[in-house]
Design a protein around this motif. Sequence first.
Motif, mmCIF file in Angstrom:
data_model
loop_
_atom_site.group_PDB
_atom_site.id
_atom_site.type_symbol
_atom_site.label_atom_id
_atom_site.label_comp_id
_atom_site.label_asym_id
_atom_site.label_seq_id
_atom_site.Cartn_x
_atom_site.Cartn_y
_atom_site.Cartn_z
ATOM 1 N N GLY A 103 0.854 -1.242 0.196
ATOM 2 C CA GLY A 103 -0.131 -0.016 -0.180
ATOM 3 C C GLY A 103 0.944 1.238 -0.043
ATOM 4 O O GLY A 103 0.300 2.360 -0.457
ATOM 5 N N ALA A 104 1.897 1.295 0.408
ATOM 6 C CA ALA A 104 3.127 2.200 0.423
ATOM 7 C C ALA A 104 4.175 2.347 -0.463
ATOM 8 O O ALA A 104 5.066 2.972 -0.462
ATOM 9 C CB ALA A 104 3.636 2.480 1.843
ATOM 10 N N HIS A 105 3.875 1.219 -1.294
ATOM 11 C CA HIS A 105 5.025 1.200 -2.533
ATOM 12 C C HIS A 105 4.879 2.704 -3.214
ATOM 13 O O HIS A 105 3.931 3.063 -3.608
ATOM 14 C CB HIS A 105 4.657 0.120 -3.398
ATOM 15 N N ALA A 106 5.961 2.986 -3.597
ATOM 16 C CA ALA A 106 6.299 4.120 -4.465
ATOM 17 C C ALA A 106 5.567 3.777 -5.903
ATOM 18 O O ALA A 106 5.541 2.676 -6.524
ATOM 19 C CB ALA A 106 7.354 4.544 -4.860
ATOM 20 N N THR A 107 4.869 4.958 -6.569
ATOM 21 C CA THR A 107 4.297 4.626 -8.123
ATOM 22 C C THR A 107 5.165 5.779 -8.645
ATOM 23 O O THR A 107 5.537 6.750 -8.285
ATOM 24 C CB THR A 107 2.948 4.934 -7.766
ATOM 25 N N GLN A 108 4.908 5.435 -10.212
ATOM 26 C CA GLN A 108 5.515 6.213 -11.051
ATOM 27 C C GLN A 108 5.415 7.572 -10.941
ATOM 28 O O GLN A 108 4.174 8.188 -10.588
ATOM 29 C CB GLN A 108 4.939 5.829 -12.554
ATOM 30 N N GLY A 109 6.633 8.449 -10.731
ATOM 31 C CA GLY A 109 6.234 10.024 -10.574
ATOM 32 C C GLY A 109 5.844 10.528 -9.243
ATOM 33 O O GLY A 109 5.605 11.801 -9.236
ATOM 34 N N CYS A 110 5.603 9.729 -8.170
ATOM 35 C CA CYS A 110 5.107 10.049 -6.916
ATOM 36 C C CYS A 110 6.011 10.831 -6.131
ATOM 37 O O CYS A 110 7.511 10.799 -6.356
ATOM 38 C CB CYS A 110 4.614 9.163 -6.316
ATOM 39 N N ILE A 111 5.670 11.337 -4.993
ATOM 40 C CA ILE A 111 6.466 11.626 -3.918
ATOM 41 C C ILE A 111 5.852 10.748 -2.876
ATOM 42 O O ILE A 111 4.664 10.244 -2.775
ATOM 43 C CB ILE A 111 6.195 13.216 -3.457
ATOM 44 N N VAL A 112 6.881 10.236 -1.800
ATOM 45 C CA VAL A 112 6.666 9.657 -0.653
ATOM 46 C C VAL A 112 6.277 10.605 0.446
ATOM 47 O O VAL A 112 7.324 11.547 0.792
ATOM 48 C CB VAL A 112 7.489 8.329 -0.401
ATOM 49 N N LEU A 113 4.986 10.815 1.194
ATOM 50 C CA LEU A 113 4.925 11.748 2.167
ATOM 51 C C LEU A 113 5.047 10.988 3.562
ATOM 52 O O LEU A 113 4.355 10.209 3.838
ATOM 53 C CB LEU A 113 3.280 12.196 2.099
ATOM 54 N N GLY A 114 6.137 11.082 4.078
ATOM 55 C CA GLY A 114 6.635 10.394 5.453
ATOM 56 C C GLY A 114 5.857 11.052 6.584
ATOM 57 O O GLY A 114 5.985 12.454 6.716
ATOM 58 N N LEU A 115 5.000 10.601 7.410
ATOM 59 C CA LEU A 115 4.260 11.090 8.450
ATOM 60 C C LEU A 115 5.002 10.792 9.891
ATOM 61 O O LEU A 115 4.488 10.851 10.778
ATOM 62 C CB LEU A 115 2.938 10.623 8.334
ATOM 63 N N THR A 130 -10.442 8.644 25.846
ATOM 64 C CA THR A 130 -10.236 8.799 24.450
ATOM 65 C C THR A 130 -8.702 9.309 24.332
ATOM 66 O O THR A 130 -8.358 9.982 25.224
ATOM 67 C CB THR A 130 -10.944 9.975 23.837
ATOM 68 N N ALA A 131 -8.053 9.313 23.173
ATOM 69 C CA ALA A 131 -7.121 10.099 23.025
ATOM 70 C C ALA A 131 -6.883 10.680 21.477
ATOM 71 O O ALA A 131 -7.615 10.296 20.785
ATOM 72 C CB ALA A 131 -5.712 9.015 23.012
ATOM 73 N N VAL A 132 -6.297 11.641 21.211
ATOM 74 C CA VAL A 132 -6.154 12.306 20.158
ATOM 75 C C VAL A 132 -4.671 12.380 19.683
ATOM 76 O O VAL A 132 -4.049 12.891 20.370
ATOM 77 C CB VAL A 132 -6.720 13.806 20.128
ATOM 78 N N VAL A 133 -4.230 11.794 18.504
ATOM 79 C CA VAL A 133 -3.123 11.715 18.212
ATOM 80 C C VAL A 133 -2.473 12.019 16.736
ATOM 81 O O VAL A 133 -3.432 12.192 15.962
ATOM 82 C CB VAL A 133 -2.483 10.036 18.481
ATOM 83 N N GLU A 134 -1.448 12.166 16.577
ATOM 84 C CA GLU A 134 -0.900 12.540 15.268
ATOM 85 C C GLU A 134 -0.637 11.287 14.582
ATOM 86 O O GLU A 134 -0.403 10.234 15.281
ATOM 87 C CB GLU A 134 0.406 13.400 15.196
ATOM 88 N N PRO A 135 -0.605 11.231 13.235
ATOM 89 C CA PRO A 135 -0.801 9.965 12.472
ATOM 90 C C PRO A 135 0.621 9.122 12.829
ATOM 91 O O PRO A 135 0.663 7.914 12.631
ATOM 92 C CB PRO A 135 -0.814 10.186 11.022
ATOM 93 N N GLY A 136 1.862 9.741 13.212
ATOM 94 C CA GLY A 136 3.022 9.090 13.301
ATOM 95 C C GLY A 136 3.190 8.430 14.503
ATOM 96 O O GLY A 136 4.165 7.922 14.657
ATOM 97 N N VAL A 137 2.056 8.742 15.539
ATOM 98 C CA VAL A 137 2.562 8.073 16.679
ATOM 99 C C VAL A 137 2.539 6.579 16.820
ATOM 100 O O VAL A 137 1.815 5.880 16.092
ATOM 101 C CB VAL A 137 1.275 8.453 17.636
ATOM 102 N N ILE A 138 3.531 6.008 17.270
ATOM 103 C CA ILE A 138 3.485 4.486 17.124
ATOM 104 C C ILE A 138 2.564 3.850 17.987
ATOM 105 O O ILE A 138 2.539 4.246 19.274
ATOM 106 C CB ILE A 138 5.077 3.958 17.799
ATOM 107 N N ASN A 139 2.026 2.972 17.650
ATOM 108 C CA ASN A 139 0.933 2.058 18.291
ATOM 109 C C ASN A 139 1.462 1.788 19.676
ATOM 110 O O ASN A 139 0.768 2.037 20.635
ATOM 111 C CB ASN A 139 0.734 0.723 17.523
#
Lengths: 481, 481
Positions: A103-115, A130-139
């Motif tokens: 799902g995160a393989h690069a495709t032709q001419g893309c940028i990879v957006l690291g979060l 509840t918690a509110v987290v940014e997407p890059g928080v490790i599980n």
Amino acid sequence: MAGTSEESINTRTAGHREPSRPSTGQQVFLAELAAGLRAGQVADDEETLTVYSVDQGPLLERHLPLAVVWAESVEDVQHIVRSCAAHQVPIVARGAGTGVSGGAHATQGCIVLGLERMNRILDLNPDDETAVVEPGVINADLNTAAAEHGLMYAPDPASYKMSTIGGNVATNAGGLRCAKYGVTRDSVLALDVVMADGSLMHTGHQTFKGVAGYDLTALLVGSEGTLGIVVGVTVRLKYLPREIHTIAAFYQDFRSAAAGVLAVGKARVQPAIMELLDNGTLVQLDELNGGDLQKRGKSLLLIQTDGFGAAAEADVVRQVLADRGATVTTEASEEAEMLVELRRNSRGVEVDDEFRVGEDIAVPRSRLVDFVAELEAMAARFQVRLKVVAHAGDGNLHPTFWMDRVDPATDADALQRLNAALDESIRVGLEMGGTITGEHGVGQYKLRWLGLEQPEPVRELQRRIKELFDPQGILNPGKAI
Amino acid sequence: MAGTSEESINTRTAGHREPSRPSTGQQVFLAELAAGLRAGQVADDEETLTVYSVDQGPLLERHLPLAVVWAESVEDVQHIVRSCAAHQVPIVARGAGTGVSGGAHATQGCIVLGLERMNRILDLNPDDETAVVEPGVINADLNTAAAEHGLMYAPDPASYKMSTIGGNVATNAGGLRCAKYGVTRDSVLALDVVMADGSLMHTGHQTFKGVAGYDLTALLVGSEGTLGIVVGVTVRLKYLPREIHTIAAFYQDFRSAAAGVLAVGKARVQPAIMELLDNGTLVQLDELNGGDLQKRGKSLLLIQTDGFGAAAEADVVRQVLADRGATVTTEASEEAEMLVELRRNSRGVEVDDEFRVGEDIAVPRSRLVDFVAELEAMAARFQVRLKVVAHAGDGNLHPTFWMDRVDPATDADALQRLNAALDESIRVGLEMGGTITGEHGVGQYKLRWLGLEQPEPVRELQRRIKELFDPQGILNPGKAI
């Protein structure tokens, strides 16, 4: 992107495209992109591009991205998406890159957006649970923070020590304890999402329940970055169980172990974890850890009960399994707990010196025994070896067909036989009412089977939803649907 | 359409349109419609039209449908939808008509599509722990069938003895035990849906887990018949708990009772049911049942624990609540169970001789105490009376502002004060991070508040999804979004 470890393929034979110099248009784009970011947020050296060009999924053809861009804020993501939208540059969002479907393989001419740099826990409210987290928080980091309050974030993919919540959301990740606690979708209350035009949208609700309008949150969970970029996640936490009992039941064959899963179900006990390991897996664990599991049985069913009823549930489970011929640990459950840890951390222990193809099929629970029997027959028929681990409580199996490393020159049809077994396992799983992916996601690798599961009108509807969210088709094109 | 009972309004003042004779075009449509159905599947007598013109939600303006049409098969639904599509006739799908937001109110020139005759349980597989049902199956009937196998269908709206699974799906119905077991969406694995063009689509998976493609199933759950007509539902069943403990805790004020909910949470015990009843509700229950609840306290917290840990959890709950000043039942829980039954079956016991407006707000759990305090202040400020029941474990409150029946001629501003209190409660609930509807759905009645919760871009995205599914806008127009 997150997932668990069981899928893998020998990828060294996959094609490798050499990087080409960016075109003038691409250079203009890259300059615009960089102008809105700090130094160190964009990389285009070949080593970085190569590392970020793939996740842990099987690779069919390697593309290097134009650049890897690390967002550090919601505004960064908006800037990046707007720049890409202006130049029709595809965006492949990426968490820890632990996904196993490409799902995160690069495709032709893309940028990879690291979060991964957006890794703050913005709020953890023990009263709201509840918690509110940014997407890059490790599980695992979220779980560590929650545990201080007697809480846990329930979805626990085997990659939980590495994978990010954003990646878990992208793939609707499962894990070991979903039979009792549900998958990622069941723990996500609300999302902040940067849409394909760079606008920021909030979906869902901060409350446990909420039915205002369509469930856009559920639509986005599992959409693998094809509908929007998740930049914030509000999750519901569950109570950390104070008591846990773990049972290891050894069987002389795999089918009896699979039948044990149904027997526990019939006793109407809901374990938190029910993992099924076959002989091939036990042999591998012994090789890696120097144990003697294979002497104790040909198959292992690992069950964990938790909560206030854990002891009583464990008693019932032991009785039910022993009655049906299992050798059940009666001692303290320390050893069994160690086995669960081994199972949990099996990521990365795959033996590199082999050819293998793996899957993530789920079948209705009642077909578990039949499906395992079919897998064994397939392995024999195609003269390949089989190992299987399963989140058996969910009917979710990760079979791997493999063989010791062979010389392609002398055994040219080795990979062909592996792939034939794989295709056959998919076909039979679907015939039994199963799905091609229980928890890993379709990504790029499983697109070829999606049409076997979903008829064209269902797929067309999804394509039109994708067009609605992303008219230019810049968000992770060629994935998920 | 299903929901619970707490929302109500005196509807006798709502406008009533006299039925007009069908136009020639409508007559052609009705003839075509009838030609594909058996006698007895279409009615257009005024009494039937009137009965089927409304659900149990507040009514702003009454429209009579052109006809009421009862489908008895998937093919019937397809025929009906195709006929309506050909003539651009709106379709209002209806289960038992127990919804309380007007989601099944007839709209101008529509037909009402009754699904209550499609009431077969098509499959109930105790090993798979799943059932496949037609939309008209009554929630309680599914539970009765499941109980024979030690299973249950978990979502239990207060209307469960009357409401249909199809209606529960349409509104993503909640209920008493969702804090532990989740809402309708969490139990639905797959749907059969007749789309706006009459085609039949299957979404989801028969397995517990499945992540192939976008989650169309979750998108359809709660869409109130605006995206498609649900004609089949595959649900996951849960284990019927063998042991249940029920605790009644009386308090001298409502806020202390609300604080008790948080105290149980802090003890990290997850009850199946946590219902909060205020003094007004106790008075009403006494009046209806001849009890003496109001002598025992000004507020009641009813808690039910279930499963193997039920006794241990109940012990902790009793201790926690008693420590904080509650009068907790120590005797056998029979009386408390009776109280839960009273609470469950409170549907239909509303006193007819009053003016009232009710709501379905959910707030984050930590704001429960504050919100209750605000509600009490509002009731005083607007000189109206207040009663509140709450699914407190979810932070989901059903406050009702009311007054004894007044003569509009002498107290012209009575309804105005009630509505002002209602609007204010919505505003404050949203300010606290809440939602305008925890479990009843937006229907028709709550559209006026939806814009307060969801900004225009989120609403516009939903409108475009609606257009994608239903380009002619014939599926329950003017509802849900």
